[in-house]
Design a protein around this motif. Structure first.
Motif, PDB file in Angstrom:
ATOM      1  N   SER A 346      15.806 -41.957 -43.757  1.00 33.99           N
ATOM      2  CA  SER A 346      14.541 -41.845 -43.032  1.00 33.99           C
ATOM      3  C   SER A 346      14.479 -42.849 -41.886  1.00 33.99           C
ATOM      4  CB  SER A 346      13.366 -42.052 -43.991  1.00 33.99           C
ATOM      5  OG  SER A 346      13.448 -43.305 -44.627  1.00 33.99           O
ATOM      6  N   GLU A 347      15.108 -44.014 -42.059  1.00 36.75           N
ATOM      7  CA  GLU A 347      15.091 -45.017 -40.987  1.00 36.75           C
ATOM      8  C   GLU A 347      15.751 -44.468 -39.717  1.00 36.75           C
ATOM      9  OE1 GLU A 347      14.496 -46.899 -44.800  1.00 36.75           O
ATOM     10  OE2 GLU A 347      16.142 -45.606 -44.083  1.00 36.75           O
ATOM     11  N   ARG A 348      16.888 -43.810 -39.877  1.00 40.07           N
ATOM     12  CA  ARG A 348      17.567 -43.232 -38.723  1.00 40.07           C
ATOM     13  C   ARG A 348      16.751 -42.093 -38.104  1.00 40.07           C
ATOM     14  NH1 ARG A 348      23.052 -44.291 -38.460  1.00 40.07           N
ATOM     15  NH2 ARG A 348      23.696 -42.155 -37.958  1.00 40.07           N
ATOM     16  N   MET A 349      16.118 -41.302 -38.970  1.00 37.60           N
ATOM     17  CA  MET A 349      15.324 -40.198 -38.462  1.00 37.60           C
ATOM     18  C   MET A 349      14.126 -40.719 -37.657  1.00 37.60           C
ATOM     19  SD  MET A 349      12.532 -38.168 -38.585  1.00 37.60           S
ATOM     20  CE  MET A 349      11.767 -38.930 -40.006  1.00 37.60           C
ATOM     21  N   PHE A 350      13.405 -41.716 -38.185  1.00 35.86           N
ATOM     22  CA  PHE A 350      12.240 -42.231 -37.460  1.00 35.86           C
ATOM     23  C   PHE A 350      12.647 -42.933 -36.165  1.00 35.86           C
ATOM     24  CE2 PHE A 350      10.138 -41.905 -41.702  1.00 35.86           C
ATOM     25  CZ  PHE A 350       9.138 -41.026 -41.302  1.00 35.86           C
ATOM     26  N   MET A 353      12.877 -40.260 -33.649  1.00 39.16           N
ATOM     27  CA  MET A 353      11.574 -39.856 -33.122  1.00 39.16           C
ATOM     28  C   MET A 353      11.155 -40.760 -31.962  1.00 39.16           C
ATOM     29  SD  MET A 353      10.714 -37.142 -34.793  1.00 39.16           S
ATOM     30  CE  MET A 353      12.481 -36.778 -34.859  1.00 39.16           C
ATOM     31  N   GLU A 354      11.413 -42.053 -32.094  1.00 40.09           N
ATOM     32  CA  GLU A 354      11.094 -42.996 -31.018  1.00 40.09           C
ATOM     33  C   GLU A 354      11.914 -42.700 -29.774  1.00 40.09           C
ATOM     34  OE1 GLU A 354      11.919 -46.770 -32.728  1.00 40.09           O
ATOM     35  OE2 GLU A 354      10.109 -46.804 -33.989  1.00 40.09           O
ATOM     36  N   LEU A 355      13.201 -42.459 -29.973  1.00 36.32           N
ATOM     37  CA  LEU A 355      14.077 -42.149 -28.845  1.00 36.32           C
ATOM     38  C   LEU A 355      13.694 -40.832 -28.190  1.00 36.32           C
ATOM     39  CD1 LEU A 355      17.442 -43.222 -30.510  1.00 36.32           C
ATOM     40  CD2 LEU A 355      16.300 -44.387 -28.602  1.00 36.32           C
ATOM     41  N   PHE A 356      13.355 -39.837 -28.993  1.00 32.95           N
ATOM     42  CA  PHE A 356      12.919 -38.553 -28.454  1.00 32.95           C
ATOM     43  C   PHE A 356      11.678 -38.716 -27.569  1.00 32.95           C
ATOM     44  CE2 PHE A 356      14.818 -35.626 -31.987  1.00 32.95           C
ATOM     45  CZ  PHE A 356      16.047 -35.675 -31.345  1.00 32.95           C
ATOM     46  N   MET A 362      10.283 -33.197 -27.887  1.00 37.05           N
ATOM     47  CA  MET A 362       9.300 -33.081 -28.959  1.00 37.05           C
ATOM     48  C   MET A 362       9.986 -32.476 -30.176  1.00 37.05           C
ATOM     49  SD  MET A 362       6.440 -33.221 -30.524  1.00 37.05           S
ATOM     50  CE  MET A 362       5.362 -33.830 -29.237  1.00 37.05           C
ATOM     51  N   SER A 363      10.088 -33.287 -31.237  1.00 33.20           N
ATOM     52  CA  SER A 363      10.610 -32.811 -32.502  1.00 33.20           C
ATOM     53  C   SER A 363       9.778 -33.466 -33.589  1.00 33.20           C
ATOM     54  CB  SER A 363      12.092 -33.173 -32.647  1.00 33.20           C
ATOM     55  OG  SER A 363      12.601 -32.718 -33.889  1.00 33.20           O
ATOM     56  N   ASP A 364      10.072 -33.182 -34.824  1.00 29.77           N
ATOM     57  CA  ASP A 364       9.437 -33.876 -35.943  1.00 29.77           C
ATOM     58  C   ASP A 364      10.326 -33.733 -37.161  1.00 29.77           C
ATOM     59  OD1 ASP A 364       9.002 -31.237 -36.651  1.00 29.77           O
ATOM     60  OD2 ASP A 364       6.899 -31.490 -37.152  1.00 29.77           O
ATOM     61  N   ARG A 387      21.552 -26.143 -23.807  1.00 28.89           N
ATOM     62  CA  ARG A 387      22.591 -27.115 -23.479  1.00 28.89           C
ATOM     63  C   ARG A 387      22.000 -28.400 -22.906  1.00 28.89           C
ATOM     64  NH1 ARG A 387      27.705 -25.206 -23.856  1.00 28.89           N
ATOM     65  NH2 ARG A 387      27.940 -22.938 -24.129  1.00 28.89           N
ATOM     66  N   ASP A 388      20.967 -28.275 -22.093  1.00 25.84           N
ATOM     67  CA  ASP A 388      20.356 -29.470 -21.509  1.00 25.84           C
ATOM     68  C   ASP A 388      19.615 -30.279 -22.568  1.00 25.84           C
ATOM     69  OD1 ASP A 388      19.726 -31.119 -19.184  1.00 25.84           O
ATOM     70  OD2 ASP A 388      17.666 -30.422 -19.474  1.00 25.84           O
ATOM     71  N   SER A 389      18.896 -29.603 -23.475  1.00 22.31           N
ATOM     72  CA  SER A 389      18.201 -30.336 -24.534  1.00 22.31           C
ATOM     73  C   SER A 389      19.197 -30.995 -25.478  1.00 22.31           C
ATOM     74  CB  SER A 389      17.269 -29.401 -25.314  1.00 22.31           C
ATOM     75  OG  SER A 389      17.979 -28.371 -25.974  1.00 22.31           O
ATOM     76  N   VAL A 390      20.342 -30.349 -25.717  1.00 23.82           N
ATOM     77  CA  VAL A 390      21.378 -30.960 -26.549  1.00 23.82           C
ATOM     78  C   VAL A 390      21.945 -32.206 -25.870  1.00 23.82           C
ATOM     79  CG1 VAL A 390      23.729 -30.654 -27.437  1.00 23.82           C
ATOM     80  CG2 VAL A 390      22.002 -28.892 -27.839  1.00 23.82           C
ATOM     81  N   ARG A 391      22.075 -32.148 -24.570  1.00 22.80           N
ATOM     82  CA  ARG A 391      22.529 -33.342 -23.841  1.00 22.80           C
ATOM     83  C   ARG A 391      21.625 -34.541 -24.134  1.00 22.80           C
ATOM     84  NH1 ARG A 391      20.525 -35.673 -19.597  1.00 22.80           N
ATOM     85  NH2 ARG A 391      19.157 -33.892 -19.140  1.00 22.80           N
ATOM     86  N   ILE A 392      20.308 -34.320 -24.123  1.00 22.78           N
ATOM     87  CA  ILE A 392      19.365 -35.400 -24.399  1.00 22.78           C
ATOM     88  C   ILE A 392      19.440 -35.814 -25.863  1.00 22.78           C
ATOM     89  CG2 ILE A 392      16.937 -36.065 -24.343  1.00 22.78           C
ATOM     90  CD1 ILE A 392      16.544 -33.962 -22.122  1.00 22.78           C
ATOM     91  N   ILE A 393      19.538 -34.829 -26.759  1.00 23.49           N
ATOM     92  CA  ILE A 393      19.615 -35.133 -28.199  1.00 23.49           C
ATOM     93  C   ILE A 393      20.855 -35.973 -28.491  1.00 23.49           C
ATOM     94  CG2 ILE A 393      19.945 -34.133 -30.499  1.00 23.49           C
ATOM     95  CD1 ILE A 393      18.291 -31.715 -29.511  1.00 23.49           C
ATOM     96  N   ARG A 394      21.983 -35.596 -27.914  1.00 22.63           N
ATOM     97  CA  ARG A 394      23.214 -36.354 -28.170  1.00 22.63           C
ATOM     98  C   ARG A 394      23.120 -37.770 -27.600  1.00 22.63           C
ATOM     99  NH1 ARG A 394      27.761 -33.275 -30.014  1.00 22.63           N
ATOM    100  NH2 ARG A 394      29.057 -35.043 -29.379  1.00 22.63           N
ATOM    101  N   ASP A 395      22.464 -37.907 -26.480  1.00 25.00           N
ATOM    102  CA  ASP A 395      22.252 -39.243 -25.926  1.00 25.00           C
ATOM    103  C   ASP A 395      21.437 -40.096 -26.896  1.00 25.00           C
ATOM    104  OD1 ASP A 395      22.260 -41.292 -23.846  1.00 25.00           O
ATOM    105  OD2 ASP A 395      20.165 -40.757 -23.521  1.00 25.00           O
ATOM    106  N   CYS A 396      20.431 -39.511 -27.495  1.00 19.29           N
ATOM    107  CA  CYS A 396      19.625 -40.234 -28.486  1.00 19.29           C
ATOM    108  C   CYS A 396      20.450 -40.533 -29.740  1.00 19.29           C
ATOM    109  CB  CYS A 396      18.387 -39.422 -28.854  1.00 19.29           C
ATOM    110  SG  CYS A 396      17.206 -39.219 -27.500  1.00 19.29           S
TER     111      CYS A 396
END
Length: 401
Positions: A346-350, A353-356, A362-364, A387-396
């Motif tokens: 949960s620590e990594r998940m939360f 959320m901050e990075l997102f 917007m995720s949860d 593909r663009d949203s995955v780019r941001i997700i991978r950066d996070c």
């Protein structure tokens, strides 16, 4: 109101659901994005928890809302007047539901749909016991809340006891526990894909075995398709994807095309038991509001005319392919465009959320799985946007400690 004054008024006068709301102000939304007053875009990878399947401000839905609002809005409590949007939408839904389910009872929310379905099952079978699945979520009204299976559900419902009697829970995907469904059981309610448990698809043969056991003892099978309905899993309904016909289907969320709308559906002979002994066995004031039904029908037309549902599986598979090799990702569970990206703690998940929030995603997480984050964008999301949203997700993901 200036932004800061508006935020203070939000905290002071809008009933809160937690001590820590996100506090992101929405100025407008379009397609798969929403925007703050400062113009910051956010990829909406939640879609209002699978509500905005055809995207925000879809022109066809907006037009339908405007045109119906100009004709008439609320006239009389549900079920008394013949209102074209209700009739046309119910007819279309009945044509898409599995088996011989042909009668749709409109309400305003998913929780109301569940409440109505439970009453219908009790009325039709003249039995009292209800069986739900552990780690299921069906709503926050008293009856629906009762269905939250222990042990995780106790955190959410313990403070509101006493709740509804004669409710027991079994483990989803556990074939051995199906024997707990007996001649005392009025109904079993299940999500064909468990959502708030962290996207748990059914094991091979499980839903068929569940259907068979209900038939053996005369219990009704209710599928909660509130999240999975209208294309989310790659078929119009998850029951079609997995080849099982329930007795009652609960719908909401994307049912209204972004407007508040819920429904439960069953065979006419089953549904008709609500009309007598007692008469008005289930009633609602705003259920099936004509503007909401017009919006939902327009959204359904858009899905079908543009083959949106036929593209869902490939889009979900692309997200899975582009994220599954990241070292921070432990597992991806998926059905269509409903994904849980497992991070392990949960620590990594939360932290995600901050990075997102910083990066414009917007995720949860899930009520019964706070170690994974959700990807359930509008079904109209394009390959380029994926593909663009995955780019941001991978950066996070790269920044996770």
């Amino acid at each position: 109101m200036a932004n800061e004054i508006l935020r203070k008024a939000f905290l002071a006068h809008v009933g809160q659901t937690s001590p820590s709301p996100m506090m992101i102000e929405v100025e407008r939304a379009e397609g798969v994005f929403f925007y703050t007053p400062e113009g910051k875009p956010y990829y909406d990878l939640v879609a209002g928890v699978s509500v905005s399947n055809v995207g925000h401000a879809n022109p066809a839905v907006v037009k339908a809302v405007q045109e119906q609002a100009a004709k008439y809005m609320h006239v009389m409590v549900y079920g008394e007047m013949v209102e074209r949007p209700q009739v046309e939408y119910a007819t279309r839904i009945a044509s898409l539901l599995p088996g011989d389910i042909d009668s749709v009872y409109f309400l305003s929310t998913g929780a109301e749909a569940v409440e109505g379905a439970l009453k219908l099952a009790k009325r039709y079978t003249a039995r009292r016991e209800i069986i739900s699945m552990r780690r299921a979520y069906h709503g926050s009204t008293h009856g629906a809340m009762t269905l939250m299976g222990s042990p995780e559900g106790e955190e959410w419902k313990g403070a509101f006891r006493p709740l509804m009697p004669d409710v027991r829970s079994i483990e989803f995907n556990d074939f051995g526990q199906l024997s707990e469904i007996t001649e005392r059981t009025a109904c079993v309610i299940a999500e064909p894909v468990q959502g708030e448990a962290g996207v748990r698809p059914p094991k091979e043969g499980y839903l068929a075995a569940l259907r068979k056991r209900c038939d053996e003892v005369g219990a009704l099978l209710i599928f909660d398709e509130i999240q999975t309905g209208f294309g989310r899993t790659g078929e119009m309904f998850a029951s079609l994807k997995y080849g099982i016909t329930p007795d009652i289907v609960c719908m909401a969320k994307s049912l209204g095309g972004g407007m508040p709308l819920g429904a439960f559906a069953a065979r006419r002979e089953v549904m008709n038991t609500l009309t007598h002994n007692p008469v008005l066995g289930h009633i609602t004031t705003f259920g099936g509001h004509p503007v909401c039904c017009a919006a939902g029908l327009a959204a359904l037309d858009y899905l079908e005319q543009n083959n949106i549902v036929g593209q869902v599986e490939a889009k979900g598979a692309l997200y899975e392919e582009l994220l599954s090799d990241h070292p921070a990702v432990c597992e991806i569970r998926r059905s269509g465009l409903l994904l849980a990206v497992e991070l392990g703690t949960s620590e990594r998940m939360f932290r995600m959320m901050e990075l997102f929030a910083e990066k414009g995603i917007m995720s949860d997480w899930f009520l019964f799985c706070d170690t994974a984050f959700r990807i359930s964008p509008p079904l109209v999301i394009s390959e380029e946007e994926i593909r663009d949203s995955v780019r941001i997700i991978r950066d996070c993901l790269d920044q996770l400690a």
